[in-house]
Write a protein that holds these residues in place. Structure first.
Motif, mmCIF file in Angstrom:
data_model
loop_
_atom_site.group_PDB
_atom_site.id
_atom_site.type_symbol
_atom_site.label_atom_id
_atom_site.label_comp_id
_atom_site.label_asym_id
_atom_site.label_seq_id
_atom_site.Cartn_x
_atom_site.Cartn_y
_atom_site.Cartn_z
ATOM 1 N N ALA A 73 0.943 5.685 -19.303
ATOM 2 C CA ALA A 73 0.240 5.464 -18.029
ATOM 3 C C ALA A 73 0.979 4.437 -17.169
ATOM 4 O O ALA A 73 1.157 4.630 -15.958
ATOM 5 N N ARG A 350 -1.500 10.144 -22.350
ATOM 6 C CA ARG A 350 -1.078 10.656 -21.048
ATOM 7 C C ARG A 350 -2.258 10.826 -20.093
ATOM 8 O O ARG A 350 -2.110 10.674 -18.887
ATOM 9 N N SER A 383 -3.209 2.052 -13.474
ATOM 10 C CA SER A 383 -2.378 3.051 -14.160
ATOM 11 C C SER A 383 -3.224 4.010 -14.988
ATOM 12 O O SER A 383 -3.008 5.228 -14.944
ATOM 13 N N SER A 384 -4.181 3.470 -15.742
ATOM 14 C CA SER A 384 -5.002 4.352 -16.588
ATOM 15 C C SER A 384 -5.923 5.199 -15.713
ATOM 16 O O SER A 384 -6.163 6.381 -16.001
ATOM 17 N N ALA A 387 -3.815 7.959 -14.252
ATOM 18 C CA ALA A 387 -3.477 8.981 -15.257
ATOM 19 C C ALA A 387 -4.653 9.934 -15.476
ATOM 20 O O ALA A 387 -4.476 11.162 -15.501
#
Ligand code: FDA
Length: 392
Positions: A73, A350, A383-384, A387
């Protein structure tokens, strides 16, 4: 019953980022939060200026049962991607120290950016909305909120950790994980001031309010930043950092004046003015109250001319290798984050989707990925969230 593609629980940093991305992909998204306003932690973060990322973000800046989990991520939506988003909204920012990026203005700008992006992406935002229950359904989940019942193919849990219950932290995410058999690792407060027992508190009471630069170490890791003595123990950036590594019973080592050859400096002070007291000589380098305590710790006091090299060495060691045993922390009341959480072995790195429960996603602080102090935790949220937003 209303039909959605995606229901995001929690309108914090991670939830809003996920909702934006899913909305941009044309998904029908509702993001719900029991708070009256979105992004409350963003608002209070960074002293009101939001330390929204760190230029040097890398997987090494995160603590997790699986240190590799965060790589995907963080690599797909990087600090530079978030900086580009900030810049595209004309938000002015600066690097304060150690790569930490803060708004020049107020955190509010980041919240306005995210809510604006959600509107543009067609995301519905439901505030002051309580979560009641979730059940698996034929193609997804049935979720009951105080505003009504919804079915959604994807449920994204972005409800954060346990820190600062006064601001709405509830631990709901861990309960949802439990309900679906997704393992949760032990949680504990992190990035939190440490406290002393009564005896040490009384002894160090004169230091309350004193700060100094230091290298603080614990369990094989150390941080070179400021520390601050408080009425109950010790705080400041270096202490918050090691608090994530400290466990009950552990000592921490404080190295004050870490880059100084203190023994040599004290010898020179003795040659230059032998009549001065040892603590006056040390006060040339450290706050007076701190110098007093350290001389006392080392048992090196009186006129410096009367002190041998061995004494001065002992004092230098007391300053540069001070071992302290905190007994506790200030807890979730003041902790910036929660260590531990939804076990990463149960999630796809991912997408953040639970391996055993298709359609159920966990993002942000609720996951067992905890960043250092300095903008890393928001970067993990962005980021997470990003993702999951590509996958839901
Ligand atoms: P976050 O906690 O932001 O959002 C969760 C949302 O879920 C909240 O809006 C909450 O109301 C909602 N929710 C919870 N339970 C619910 C329920 N039962 N029903 C409905 N909704 C529910 N990090 C950093 O990188 N830079 C910084 O400057 C700071 N500064 C900072 C200051 C302070 C005082 C704190 C406490 C924390 C920070 N942090 C930080 C850490 C940072 O705030 C944190 O890591 C992120 O906000 C985590 O984002 P999430 O979206 O995962 O959770």
């Amino acid at each position: 019953m209303r039909r959605l593609d995606v229901l995001v629980l929690g309108a914090g940093a991670a939830g809003m980022m996920c909702a934006i991305e899913a909305g941009r992909r044309g998904r029908k998204v509702l993001i719900a939060d029991h708070a009256r306003a979105p992004g409350e932690k963003i608002r209070i973060s960074g002293g009101g200026r939001c330390n929204f990322t760190n230029l040097h973000t890398a997987p090494d800046n995160f603590i997790s049962g699986n240190p590799h989990f965060c790589k995907s991520a963080l690599g797909r939506f990087t600090q530079h991607d978030f900086i580009a988003l900030i810049e595209s909204h004309g938000i002015a920012y600066h690097e304060k120290t150690l790569g930490q990026l803060f708004c020049d203005g107020a955190s509010r700008q980041v919240i306005d950016m995210l809510t604006g992006e959600m509107r543009a992406a067609g995301v519905d935002l439901a505030l002051a909305t309580e979560f009641e229950s979730v059940e698996p359904a034929r193609d997804g989940f049935t979720i009951r909120l105080s505003s009504g019942t919804y079915t959604a193919s994807s449920l994204v849990v972005a409800t954060g950790g346990k820190s600062i219950p006064k601001m709405g932290a509830t631990g709901l995410g861990y309960r949802i994980a439990d309900q679906f058999g997704v393992p949760v690792s032990d949680t504990r407060p992190a990035l939190v001031p440490l406290t002393f027992d009564e005896a040490l508190r009384t002894r160090l009471k004169p230091l309350a309010g004193v700060s100094a630069d230091a290298v603080v170490g614990c369990n094989g890791i150390s941080f070179a930043e400021a520390l601050l003595f408080t009425h109950r123990g010790i705080s400041g950036p270096s202490i918050l950092q090691v608090s994530s590594y400290w466990r009950e019973g552990d000592e921490i080592t404080l190295s004050l004046l870490p880059r100084t050859d203190l023994f040599e400096q004290l010898r020179q002070a003795r040659t230059a003015n032998g009549r001065q007291s040892v603590h006056n000589a040390l006060s040339a380098h450290l706050p007076k109250r701190l110098a007093h305590i350290l001389c006392d710790n080392a048992g090196v006091e009186g006129k410096i001319a009367d002190r041998t090299d061995r004494d001065l060495k002992r004092l230098a060691q007391a300053v540069q290798d001070w071992r302290i045993k905190p007994t506790g922390s200030e807890g979730y009341r003041t902790a910036e984050v929660t260590l531990g959480g939804v076990d990463t072995t149960a999630l796809h790195s991912r997408t953040m989707e639970a391996k055993a429960v298709p359609g159920l996603y966990f993002i942000g602080e609720v996951v067992d990925v905890t960043g250092w102090l300095g903008g890393y935790n928001f970067q993990w949220a962005w980021s997470s969230g990003w993702a999951a937003g590509q996958a839901v």
